[in-house]
Design a protein around this motif. Structure first.
Motif, PDB file in Angstrom:
ATOM      1  N   TYR A  91       0.836  -1.194   0.000  1.00 47.01           N
ATOM      2  CA  TYR A  91       0.000   0.000   0.000  1.00 47.01           C
ATOM      3  C   TYR A  91       0.871   1.244   0.000  1.00 47.01           C
ATOM      4  N   ASP A  92       0.242   2.397  -0.312  1.00 40.61           N
ATOM      5  CA  ASP A  92       0.990   3.647  -0.445  1.00 40.61           C
ATOM      6  C   ASP A  92       1.526   4.141   0.903  1.00 40.61           C
ATOM      7  N   HIS A  93       2.640   4.857   0.842  1.00 42.76           N
ATOM      8  CA  HIS A  93       3.092   5.670   1.968  1.00 42.76           C
ATOM      9  C   HIS A  93       3.287   7.087   1.467  1.00 42.76           C
ATOM     10  N   HIS A  94       2.952   8.034   2.310  1.00 45.26           N
ATOM     11  CA  HIS A  94       3.184   9.442   1.972  1.00 45.26           C
ATOM     12  C   HIS A  94       4.200   9.968   2.982  1.00 45.26           C
ATOM     13  N   GLY A 140       8.090  10.851   8.977  1.00 44.89           N
ATOM     14  CA  GLY A 140       6.734  10.442   9.309  1.00 44.89           C
ATOM     15  C   GLY A 140       5.983  10.095   8.035  1.00 44.89           C
ATOM     16  N   CYS A 141       4.717   9.702   8.209  1.00 42.03           N
ATOM     17  CA  CYS A 141       3.889   9.349   7.055  1.00 42.03           C
ATOM     18  C   CYS A 141       2.502   9.957   7.264  1.00 42.03           C
ATOM     19  N   HIS A 142       2.015  10.667   6.234  1.00 40.73           N
ATOM     20  CA  HIS A 142       0.681  11.265   6.297  1.00 40.73           C
ATOM     21  C   HIS A 142      -0.405  10.210   6.537  1.00 40.73           C
ATOM     22  N   LEU A 143      -0.164   9.021   6.030  1.00 38.94           N
ATOM     23  CA  LEU A 143      -1.224   8.005   6.016  1.00 38.94           C
ATOM     24  C   LEU A 143      -1.178   7.114   7.253  1.00 38.94           C
ATOM     25  N   HIS A 144      -0.005   6.983   7.856  1.00 37.77           N
ATOM     26  CA  HIS A 144       0.154   6.093   9.007  1.00 37.77           C
ATOM     27  C   HIS A 144       0.843   6.875  10.124  1.00 37.77           C
ATOM     28  N   GLY A 145       0.029   7.358  11.054  1.00 40.39           N
ATOM     29  CA  GLY A 145       0.549   8.217  12.116  1.00 40.39           C
ATOM     30  C   GLY A 145       1.582   7.555  13.003  1.00 40.39           C
ATOM     31  N   SER A 146       1.593   6.208  13.031  1.00 39.37           N
ATOM     32  CA  SER A 146       2.529   5.512  13.925  1.00 39.37           C
ATOM     33  C   SER A 146       3.925   5.394  13.316  1.00 39.37           C
ATOM     34  N   MET A 147       4.067   5.697  12.019  1.00 38.99           N
ATOM     35  CA  MET A 147       5.388   5.514  11.388  1.00 38.99           C
ATOM     36  C   MET A 147       6.339   6.617  11.843  1.00 38.99           C
ATOM     37  N   ARG A 148       7.492   6.218  12.380  1.00 36.61           N
ATOM     38  CA  ARG A 148       8.488   7.168  12.866  1.00 36.61           C
ATOM     39  C   ARG A 148       9.876   6.684  12.484  1.00 36.61           C
TER      40      ARG A 148
HETATM   41 CU    CU Z   1       2.608   5.171   5.476  1.00 37.87          CU
END
Ligand code: CU
Length: 220
Positions: A91-94, A140-148
Motif C-alpha cells: 500500500y501507499d506511503h506518503h 513520518g507518514c501522512h497516512l500512518h501516524g505511527s510511522m516514525r
Molecule cells: Cu505510510
C-alpha cells in the motif's frame, strides 16, 4: 647553513608530508546509558582535527518502508548523501520530513514530502532525497501516524549507529585529536562533545549518555 639550504629542507619536508598517506585507524566507539548499560541505536560522530582530503559521498543508502515501519528506524549519513526511499509494502506511503527535538522545534535538516505507491509484484516505488546540510530530521507518514524514523545528517564522513551491543565501528579515521559526539533520538539535552585521541591501527573510545535510554524492542 645557508638560508637557501634551509628553505630546501623545509620544502623537502613539506613534499614528504604531502606524499606520505596520513595514518588512519579503525575506531570502535562503545556507548553506555547513564545506567551503565550498553546503548544501541545511538549515532556517534567523529570530527578529526586533521580530516585530510574530502571523502567520496556514500552510496547507496536505502531506507525501506516495510510493515508500516521505516527500516532502519535510525539512519546516519554524511551531508551530501543521497538516500533512496523504497516502499516494499503493498500500500501507499506518503513520507514527509518533520521537525525534530524533544519539543519538536528543530526544523528538519531537509524539508520534503513524497508519496510512494504500494509495491505490486517486483515493482517497488522508490525516490531519492539528497541531504545536503548537517542536521537531524524525523520521518513520518501522512497516512500512518505511527510511522516514525530518524535521519542524522553528519558534518563529517566519520559517523555510524551503535549496534545491539552498543558499539559502532568507524573505518579510516585520521590519527590525532578527534571530537566525539553522540546523539540519540531519545535525548532531551545535547550530549557533551568529548575530546579523544586516535593513534594506532585499532582504537576503542567510549562515551556515556547523559540519560538512560528506554529498552525498546528493535524492529527488524
Ligand atoms: Cu505510510
Amino acid at each position: 647553513m645557508t638560508r637557501h639550504f634551509l628553505s630546501f629542507v623545509v620544502a623537502g619536508s613539506l613534499l614528504l608530508a604531502l606524499a606520505l598517506p596520513a595514518r588512519a585507524a579503525s575506531v570502535t566507539v562503545t556507548v553506555h546509558g547513564a545506567d551503565g548499560q550498553p546503548a544501541p541505536n545511538v549515532v556517534v560522530q567523529l570530527t578529526p582535527a586533521h580530516p585530510g582530503p574530502p571523502r567520496p559521498p556514500w552510496t547507496p543508502v536505502v531506507i525501506v518502508q516495510h510493515d508500516i515501519h521505516f527500516v532502519p528506524a535510525l539512519t546516519a549519513v554524511p551531508a551530501g548523501t543521497t538516500v533512496r526511499f523504497s516502499n516494499q509494502d503493498p500500500y501507499d506511503h506518503h513520507i514527509r520530513s518533520e521537525p525534530a527535538g524533544p519539543l519538536g522545534n528543530i526544523p528538519p535538516a531537509k524539508a520534503f514530502e513524497m508519496r510512494l505507491a504500494g509495491a505490486s509484484g517486483d515493482k517497488v516505488a522508490s525516490a531519492d532525497v539528497t541531504f545536503d546540510k548537517p542536521g537531524i530530521l524525523v520521518l513520518g507518514c501522512h497516512l500512518h501516524g505511527s510511522m516514525r524514523g530518524h535521519v542524522y545528517v553528519s558534518s563529517t564522513p566519520w559517523v555510524a549507529v551503535t549496534d545491539a551491543s552498543g558499539a559502532a565501528t568507524i573505518a579510516d579515521v585520521p590519527d590525532g585529536a578527534v571530537e566525539l559526539l553522540a546523539w540519540s533520538p531519545e535525548q532531551l539535552v545535547d550530549q557533551a562533545v568529548l575530546q579523544k585521541q586516535v593513534s594506532g591501527s585499532s582504537v576503542i573510545l567510549d562515551a556515556t549518555l547523559n540519560f538512560t535510554p528506554t529498552r525498546r524492542r528493535r524492529h527488524s
